[in-house]
Design an enzyme around this catalytic site. Structure first.
Site, PDB file in Angstrom:
ATOM      1  N   TYR A 225       1.246 -85.842   7.487  1.00 54.27           N
ATOM      2  CA  TYR A 225       2.203 -84.901   8.082  1.00 54.27           C
ATOM      3  C   TYR A 225       3.431 -85.643   8.593  1.00 54.27           C
ATOM      4  O   TYR A 225       4.572 -85.227   8.365  1.00 54.27           O
ATOM      5  CB  TYR A 225       1.536 -84.145   9.227  1.00 54.27           C
ATOM      6  CG  TYR A 225       2.488 -83.276  10.022  1.00 54.27           C
ATOM      7  CD1 TYR A 225       2.905 -82.051   9.533  1.00 54.27           C
ATOM      8  CD2 TYR A 225       2.967 -83.692  11.263  1.00 54.27           C
ATOM      9  CE1 TYR A 225       3.783 -81.249  10.248  1.00 54.27           C
ATOM     10  CE2 TYR A 225       3.843 -82.906  11.988  1.00 54.27           C
ATOM     11  CZ  TYR A 225       4.246 -81.684  11.478  1.00 54.27           C
ATOM     12  OH  TYR A 225       5.127 -80.908  12.194  1.00 54.27           O
ATOM     13  N   LYS A 229       7.397 -85.127   7.275  1.00 48.81           N
ATOM     14  CA  LYS A 229       8.520 -84.727   8.127  1.00 48.81           C
ATOM     15  C   LYS A 229       9.596 -85.812   8.183  1.00 48.81           C
ATOM     16  O   LYS A 229      10.787 -85.504   8.295  1.00 48.81           O
ATOM     17  CB  LYS A 229       8.016 -84.395   9.535  1.00 48.81           C
ATOM     18  CG  LYS A 229       7.212 -83.098   9.611  1.00 48.81           C
ATOM     19  CD  LYS A 229       8.069 -81.893   9.256  1.00 48.81           C
ATOM     20  CE  LYS A 229       7.334 -80.587   9.457  1.00 48.81           C
ATOM     21  NZ  LYS A 229       8.186 -79.401   9.189  1.00 48.81           N
TER      22      LYS A 229
END
Length: 351
Positions: A225, A229
């Site tokens: 994750y 990002k």
């Protein structure tokens, strides 16, 4: 005629004078650099305070608000995406709502149309499936509509913090597909329409993408994750440079925790706002950096997040070993609590 001792003495004095000049020059350089750094630090803090409390909110007329323009929001059925749709509608945009759960989208559509008297249209798609038909459907939804605003909000994270080596292939691929592939494909589908519509309506276009502190700071136990990002930060800043000549503003919005299904935090606090408060601060701060003082085309809008971002960036550093270690301990603790909770639920089912 002076003695040798007199000559040595004067030579010594001259040498000391030369050394003093060098020392003084170094001291003045150090003082100047320190003064500039301190002044910059204080001015940045003042800027954050002004941008979060005093300066007027951004105007959306330049993006076609109340002139028939449309805003497309992905991940619009819940949380931050839902608030983007509601608050953009309140500013006079018609809205295109794109997400997975059709029932929630239809309910939101009715709420927006009744409350704000604007047009609202929905499209139910699963961004977790990498299917070209999804983007064809989005293109057809936009059709000839004057879309001038795109909000890339859709995103997923790990179910709980987990080491990269223990992350399942399904979860890994799901995160990359939704956070990266879908965001890029939606933008590649919609941005050309934004450019054309901005030119036709003689206004500006806007592409907003939701980032995260998980991408700002490398985050152990959320490695996939975090990487997804961080990728969006670099991509969005590069895209900003490409679309600027076309009168399209591109900005990535960074947030710390917000009360939502993804964060699993239910109670708001000074550091953890509701989606409504966070989106309000985002739309008010458009075009400003707030906490992201040193980052191009980036905004950390909510006041406590802004201070947190600025202080980390200007003290330990976002890529420091200390920040990494603190992040690891924080998420290791979350993982332990999540596993204990799962174990309790499993025990209750057996009883």
């Amino acid at each position: 005629m002076g003695s040798l001792s007199d000559i040595s003495f004067f030579d010594h004095l001259q040498e000391l004078a030369r050394r003093d000049c060098c020392v003084n020059a170094l001291l003045w350089c150090a003082f100047t650099v320190g003064a500039v750094k301190l002044t910059t630090f204080m001015l940045s803090l003042i800027s954050i305070a002004l941008e979060t409390t005093v300066l007027p909110s951004a105007s959306y007329k330049k993006y076609g608000a109340r002139k028939g323009a449309y805003a497309l929001v992905t991940g619009a059925s819940d949380g931050i995406g839902k608030e983007f749709a509601l608050q953009l509608a309140s500013k006079g945009f018609n809205v295109l709502l794109v997400s997975r759960t059709e029932a929630k989208l239809l309910e939101l559509k009715q709420e927006i149309m009744a409350k704000y008297k604007v047009d609202a249209r929905v499209l139910s798609v699963d961004f977790g499936v990498d299917n070209r038909l999804t983007y064809t459907a989005i293109s057809e939804l936009c059709g000839e509509l004057p879309v001038t605003v795109l909000v890339n909000n859709v995103g997923v994270s790990h179910s709980i913090p987990v080491s990269f080596l223990e992350t399942t292939e399904e979860e890994l691929r799901g995160i990359i597909t939704v956070n990266n592939t879908a965001t890029l494909m939606v933008t590649q589908t919609v941005a050309p329409l934004v450019i054309a519509n901005a030119r036709r309506l003689q206004c500006r276009g806007l592409v907003l993408t939701m980032g995260s502190f998980g991408g700002l700071l490398p985050t152990p136990l959320l490695a996939t994750y975090s990487g997804s990002k961080a990728f969006l930060q670099a991509w969005s800043a590069a895209l900003a440079g490409e679309l600027a000549p076309h009168n399209v503003d591109v900005q990535i919005v960074l947030s710390y925790l917000v009360t939502s299904a993804m964060s699993k935090v239910r109670r708001a606090s000074a550091l953890i706002p509701t989606p409504r408060a966070f989106v309000r601060s985002t739309l008010a701060s458009l075009g400003r950096r707030v906490g992201a003082q040193e980052r191009y085309a980036t905004c950390t809008p909510y006041w406590s997040h802004a201070l947190y971002h600025f202080l980390i960036e200007n003290t330990v550093g976002v890529h420091s070993r200390l920040a990494n270690a603190i992040n690891y301990r924080f998420h290791a603790d979350i993982r332990k609590r999540a596993l204990r909770k799962a174990a309790r639920k499993a025990a209750e089912k057996q009883e």
